[in-house]
Write an enzyme that holds these catalytic residues in place. Structure first.
Site, PDB file in Angstrom:
ATOM      1  N   CYS A  79       0.990  -0.835  -0.322  1.00 51.52           N
ATOM      2  CA  CYS A  79       0.344   0.073  -0.372  1.00 51.52           C
ATOM      3  C   CYS A  79       1.047   0.854  -0.045  1.00 51.52           C
ATOM      4  CB  CYS A  79      -1.513  -0.174   1.259  1.00 51.52           C
ATOM      5  SG  CYS A  79      -2.475   1.471   1.195  1.00 51.52           S
ATOM      6  N   HIS A 167      -3.839  -5.036   0.873  1.00 53.84           N
ATOM      7  CA  HIS A 167      -3.277  -5.594   1.967  1.00 53.84           C
ATOM      8  C   HIS A 167      -3.545  -6.895   2.059  1.00 53.84           C
ATOM      9  CE1 HIS A 167      -3.090  -1.611   3.852  1.00 53.84           C
ATOM     10  NE2 HIS A 167      -4.077  -1.370   3.496  1.00 53.84           N
ATOM     11  N   GLU A 169      -2.541  -9.047   4.433  1.00 57.35           N
ATOM     12  CA  GLU A 169      -2.003  -9.210   5.515  1.00 57.35           C
ATOM     13  C   GLU A 169      -4.359  -9.702   6.468  1.00 57.35           C
ATOM     14  OE1 GLU A 169      -1.554  -5.314   5.797  1.00 57.35           O
ATOM     15  OE2 GLU A 169      -1.118  -7.176   4.923  1.00 57.35           O
ATOM     16  N   SER A 221       0.310 -13.266  38.200  1.00 51.67           N
ATOM     17  CA  SER A 221      -1.391 -12.740  37.744  1.00 51.67           C
ATOM     18  C   SER A 221      -2.360 -14.391  37.954  1.00 51.67           C
ATOM     19  CB  SER A 221      -2.125 -11.808  36.502  1.00 51.67           C
ATOM     20  OG  SER A 221      -1.687 -12.846  35.435  1.00 51.67           O
ATOM     21  N   GLY A 222      -2.240 -15.074  37.270  1.00 54.10           N
ATOM     22  CA  GLY A 222      -3.251 -16.303  37.379  1.00 54.10           C
ATOM     23  C   GLY A 222      -3.546 -16.320  35.794  1.00 54.10           C
ATOM     24  N   SER A 226       1.606 -13.873  32.432  1.00 56.97           N
ATOM     25  CA  SER A 226       2.683 -14.241  32.829  1.00 56.97           C
ATOM     26  C   SER A 226       2.183 -16.494  34.049  1.00 56.97           C
ATOM     27  CB  SER A 226       1.549 -13.802  34.512  1.00 56.97           C
ATOM     28  OG  SER A 226       1.383 -14.154  34.989  1.00 56.97           O
TER      29      SER A 226
END
Length: 509
Positions: A79, A167, A169, A221-222, A226
């Site tokens: 583009c 595009h 993508e 954090s659960g 993490s």
């Protein structure tokens, strides 16, 4: 050494999608601002120029330095990138009579060129541009057209430089992934060796070398990010990893104890800190969403730092930062202006005196889950919905009280357990309940009530950047509504949020 693809970002809303599609081809890529490229280009096997909201004809148009790229490394302009290559290398770009936006079909394709290998003539593509390429650069030849755009794709004759006006993508370009594969694998000859297993092997080696014999502290954090970061560090350095899980009083019902038990079962060296009273006391009387976030953020650092100081020899702070966090927090003076400052990407308070270690920093969310699977982690943990860092604080609109937290935890538990029971949970990106600052009249038995209203929210997404509301079955919504009103004292009305992002956001605050 890992082969890489470089994406130069000119501020397109689709730049992250380019990276995602390339990663889906098992090829490693990095996004860099066009005006702050990597110092060395020797490790990159191909370069892609992204789209942009700018016009190449504008005085403030982004100008990349292509001296070490064009003609030397396989190059693809998308583009704006295609318009730039035309405008500054002998072609002509002009404002189109009609802004072409949306679906189009190729009407001509040069099937003999490897760039369009296996792509049919009528392939659907996605256009999004106001400028159009009227004349190709002097050393270029056309490769594809649509009914309205003659120069939809072209290449330079004597070098591996390609350009497309559409595009590839976005999902609407039906053969977009194939076109990217043709360019990267067929023309640039990039190896498809970016796999979860290869990432784990490489990362474990790097973590061992980086951390050495030092102690690492990580706040759990659960959540998925993490947890996977902790597992990678645990595999690399074992008991040198010290995990801290803080209960801010704004978690889901029973989540503090359930998550602690789950992590201990994974062999983590973990300490749970129940600071719920500190957080809820500090939030008393506060209604402004940003004030809530700041109070929670500051208090979390205070609590976390107090615990971290008890770990002797701690030199590193582990975080579950992922690639979208990094990209969204980069500012390049204009095209990629900061979308938001992310809680994981702003450095640390000076007083903490710790260096960062972020093993997931270059991964997208779906890649994090694949890496977790490669590490043998529980699929239930890897399939957990995202949950906001400030927790229920931003799902309680207005002032927070302990009673509101209690009610919302009960409502949320009924909703989430219902989704799992009806086998809907895994089809949803994120779900939760919002406590509204609204009282409404109701009738229960022979009595009139004047109680609280909650909104249920469930969305589908691939990365959280955009999201559509989920069309949950009416029978399910009816049952959950009845269950909430009958079992949660203080709630007499339930509504369902049918807003998409954009224009709405996933969370309400």
């Amino acid at each position: 050494m890992q082969e890489k693809v470089l994406i130069l970002d000119f501020g397109s809303q689709y730049t992250q999608l380019i990276a995602r599609r390339i990663r889906e081809l098992f090829i490693y890529c990095e996004i860099h601002p066009y005006n702050n490229p990597p110092q060395s280009l020797s490790e990159f096997k191909a370069v892609i120029l992204s789209g942009s909201p700018f016009s190449v004809r504008a005085e403030d148009a982004p100008h990349p330095n292509l001296e070490e790229i064009k003609g030397k490394i396989p190059l693809l302009g998308v583009c704006y990138g295609a318009q730039y290559l035309a405008h500054f290398f002998g072609g002509k770009v002009s404002l189109s009579n009609t802004r072409e936006y949306g679906r189009a079909n190729l009407s001509y394709v040069n099937a003999e060129d490897p760039f369009f290998k296996g792509v049919p003539t009528d392939s659907q593509v996605w256009m999004s541009h106001a400028d159009t390429i009227l004349e190709l650069p002097t050393e270029a030849i056309g490769l594809a057209s649509t009914q309205d755009v003659e120069n939809a794709a072209y290449k330079f004759k004597e070098e591996p430089t390609y350009a497309i006006q559409f595009h590839p993508e976005v999902y609407h370009s039906t053969d977009g992934k194939k076109i990217l594969e043709n360019f990267l694998v067929g023309i640039a000859q990039v190896k498809q060796d970016w796999t979860p297993d290869s990432f784990v092997e490489m990362t474990l080696s790097e973590l061992k070398e980086k951390v050495g014999n030092d102690q690492v502290i990580l706040g759990l954090s659960g959540g998925v990010d993490s947890s996977v970061a902790a597992m990678l560090l645990h595999k690399a350095i074992g008991t040198q990893l010290n995990c801290i899980f803080v209960n801010n009083g704004l978690l889901r019902k029973n989540e503090f104890h359930q998550v602690l038990a789950q992590y201990e079962g994974m062999g983590f060296n973990i300490k749970g800190v129940d600071a719920s009273d500190q957080f809820l006391d500090a939030l008393e009387g506060v209604s402004d969403p940003e004030s809530k976030r700041k109070i929670i953020g500051k208090l979390f650092i205070d609590v976390f730092d107090a615990e971290a100081q008890k770990v002797r020899g701690a030199k590193w702070l582990g975080q579950g930062t992922i690639y979208p966090d990094v990209i969204e927090s980069i500012s390049v003076n204009g095209p990629s202006a900061t979308i938001k400052s992310h809680h994981n990407v702003g450095g640390l308070p000076d007083f903490m005196k710790l260096d960062l270690v972020e093993p997931l920093r270059m991964l997208f969310k779906d890649e994090v889950r694949r890496v977790g699977k490669s590490l043998g982690m529980d699929t239930a943990l890897l399939g957990r919905h995202p949950f906001p860092g400030p927790g229920l604080a931003i799902r309680i609109l207005g002032e927070i009280t302990r009673e509101k937290v209690r009610m919302l935890q009960e409502v949320d538990a009924i909703f989430i357990q219902g989704l799992k029971k009806w086998e809907l949970y895994d089809q949803i990106w994120q779900a939760g309940a919002i406590f509204l600052p609204v009282n409404s009249v109701g009738v229960m038995g022979d009595e009139r009530t004047y109680e609280n209203c909650v909104a249920l929210r469930a969305v589908q997404s691939t990365d959280g950047m955009t999201a559509d509301w989920v069309d949950l079955p009416y029978a399910f919504l009816q049952k959950i509504s009845n269950e909430i009103i009958n079992n949660v004292k203080g709630i007499n009305r339930v509504v369902y949020d049918i807003s998409s992002k954009p224009p709405a956001t996933i969370e309400w605050e």
